[in-house]
Scaffold this motif. Structure first.
Motif, short mmCIF file in Angstrom:
data_model
loop_
_atom_site.label_atom_id
_atom_site.label_comp_id
_atom_site.label_asym_id
_atom_site.label_seq_id
_atom_site.Cartn_x
_atom_site.Cartn_y
_atom_site.Cartn_z
N THR A 29 -28.22 -20.82 -4.37
CA THR A 29 -27.20 -21.74 -4.87
C THR A 29 -26.63 -21.20 -6.18
O THR A 29 -27.14 -20.22 -6.73
CB THR A 29 -27.79 -23.14 -5.09
OG1 THR A 29 -26.73 -24.07 -5.40
CG2 THR A 29 -28.79 -23.15 -6.24
N ILE A 30 -25.57 -21.84 -6.66
CA ILE A 30 -25.00 -21.51 -7.97
C ILE A 30 -24.78 -22.80 -8.73
O ILE A 30 -24.18 -23.76 -8.22
CB ILE A 30 -23.66 -20.76 -7.84
CG1 ILE A 30 -23.87 -19.36 -7.26
CG2 ILE A 30 -22.96 -20.65 -9.20
CD1 ILE A 30 -24.69 -18.42 -8.12
N TYR A 31 -25.27 -22.83 -9.96
CA TYR A 31 -25.03 -23.97 -10.84
C TYR A 31 -24.48 -23.45 -12.17
O TYR A 31 -25.04 -22.52 -12.73
CB TYR A 31 -26.32 -24.76 -11.08
CG TYR A 31 -26.10 -25.94 -11.99
CD1 TYR A 31 -25.71 -27.17 -11.46
CD2 TYR A 31 -26.25 -25.83 -13.36
CE1 TYR A 31 -25.48 -28.25 -12.29
CE2 TYR A 31 -26.01 -26.90 -14.19
CZ TYR A 31 -25.63 -28.11 -13.67
OH TYR A 31 -25.38 -29.18 -14.49
N ALA A 88 -21.50 -25.49 -9.87
CA ALA A 88 -20.76 -25.11 -8.66
C ALA A 88 -19.36 -24.60 -8.98
O ALA A 88 -18.81 -23.78 -8.24
CB ALA A 88 -20.69 -26.30 -7.72
N ARG A 112 -18.87 -20.74 -8.92
CA ARG A 112 -19.26 -19.95 -7.75
C ARG A 112 -18.36 -18.73 -7.56
O ARG A 112 -18.85 -17.64 -7.22
CB ARG A 112 -19.22 -20.83 -6.49
CG ARG A 112 -20.39 -21.79 -6.39
CD ARG A 112 -20.27 -22.69 -5.18
NE ARG A 112 -21.41 -23.61 -5.08
CZ ARG A 112 -21.46 -24.65 -4.28
NH1 ARG A 112 -20.41 -24.92 -3.49
NH2 ARG A 112 -22.53 -25.43 -4.25
N ASN A 113 -17.07 -18.90 -7.73
CA ASN A 113 -16.17 -17.77 -7.56
C ASN A 113 -16.45 -16.68 -8.59
O ASN A 113 -16.42 -15.48 -8.27
CB ASN A 113 -14.71 -18.22 -7.65
CG ASN A 113 -14.28 -19.03 -6.45
OD1 ASN A 113 -14.90 -18.97 -5.38
ND2 ASN A 113 -13.21 -19.80 -6.59
#
Length: 365
Positions: free
Chosen positions: A179-181, A183, A186-187
């Protein structure tokens, strides 16, 4: 094939580098640790421990098997503390993780590793500084890598400035690579991974995200780098924690000063006032502070000769011989009273002959 025994060993509760080295020195290797009977393991280690319970070790191995599937399916790199590709600077830090997981392709042993951290509430002042700093460093310094934490504010500004300039950047995450935090980034994270940078973490994909993870990951941000720069910070904040860790690791720390009335300059001003951080204002002051060699620029003029007074020459001679010194040592060595030495050192700083470092140390510029 991913080594499940190293994954499991690195995830032992309370595991530290010293403990890991001690266990491996006694046992031989990670696989043996997980395959020999509990009684034999306790005998070899000379004590009993809940870590040696067969049920606990079996559970860690199962978790490691699941993680290995994620790693292999997502082209994740594993960096283990006994292997050559583990970051050399982190190997100097006692509390560094035994295992790192990375997405991307970045040399974590680059010659110039620089972390840039700061408030999530970046102002135009701090944002402009970070962008200018990274742009100028990109023009002047080879083998540069920018490290930060992918958070809102200064962190993501630093990453995006590096991407814009074609400089590799490393985002140290407080969670697994599944995941990415936040969000919203993310790009940016995807661009980092595919542009010669890396997403880096010591957490597995199965680990839960906790608030404490963000503080814990700061040791990696600091430990990876030669210098940590705090661009903006209130009087309390994660950036100051990172600066404190970097200082404890005996790494250089620098900060951007600001007006005393500005909330997000108060932390930086305190770091400078406490001699935890050196004051910097641009790329040139950082390059001089670190003793980095800037690449030759087109149109560079030959150095202009500066006429030195006898007292300035004596300070230069002392620092050339000793490498560094504080005001007391310099004063004693040169037999110069403080009321003459202090303004002399200040004047030499303005002439860019010497630099002040945390702890009240002076070095040649």
């Amino acid at each position: 094939m991913t080594d499940i025994y190293k994954i499991a060993f690195s995830s032992l509760r309370g595991m530290t580098r010293r403990l890991g080295e001690d266990i491996l020195a006694r046992i031989g290797d990670e696989k043996t640790f997980f395959t020999i009977p509990e009684r034999q393991l306790s005998a070899v280690m000379g004590c009993s421990n809940r870590l040696f319970a067969e049920s606990y070790r079996s559970a860690l191995l199962e978790k490691a098997r699941q993680e290995a599937v994620f790693i292999d399916n997502n082209s994740v790199k594993t960096l283990y503390f006994t292997e050559n590709d583990y970051p050399a600077r982190l190997n100097e830090c006692d509390d560094a993780p035994l295992m790192l997981y990375g997405l991307g392709d970045c040399d974590l042993n680059s010659a110039h590793m620089l972390s840039i951290v700061g408030t999530r509430h970046a102002t135009p002042y701090g944002t402009d500084f970070v962008i200018r700093l990274v742009e100028d460093l990109a023009k002047k310094i080879d083998n540069l890598v920018i490290v930060s934490g992918l958070a809102y504010g200064i962190d993501v500004v630093a990453h995006r400035a590096a991407l814009h300039c074609g400089v590799p950047t490393v985002a140290v995450l407080a969670h697994g690579l599944n995941t990415i935090y936040p969000a919203a980034h993310r790009n940016t994270a995807a661009e980092i991974a595919r542009s010669g940078g890396m997403l880096l973490t010591d957490y597995m994909s199965q680990d839960q995200l906790h608030k404490g993870n963000f503080v814990a990951r700061n040791r990696i941000v600091a430990g990876l780098c030669d210098c940590t720069i705090v661009a903006e910070s209130a009087i309390k904040g994660g950036a100051l924690i990172t600066a404190g860790i970097a200082s404890a690791y005996h790494r250089d720390v620098a900060a951007l000063p600001g007006r005393t009335s500005d909330r997000f300059s108060q932390g930086c001003n305190k770091l400078i006032a406490d001699n935890t951080a050196a004051l910097i204002s641009d790329a040139d002051s950082l390059i001089a502070m670190m003793g980095w060699h800037a690449r030759q620029q087109e149109g560079d003029q030959s150095t202009i000769s500066i006429s030195l007074s006898p007292e300035e020459e004596s300070v230069i001679d002392y620092l050339t011989q000793k490498g560094e010194g504080d005001i007391n040592n310099i004063g004693v060595a040169l037999n110069m009273p403080m009321h003459r030495l202090m303004p002399l050192l200040v004047d030499m700083e303005f002439k860019n002959l010497i630099l002040t470092f945390p702890g009240g140390k002076y070095r040649l510029a």
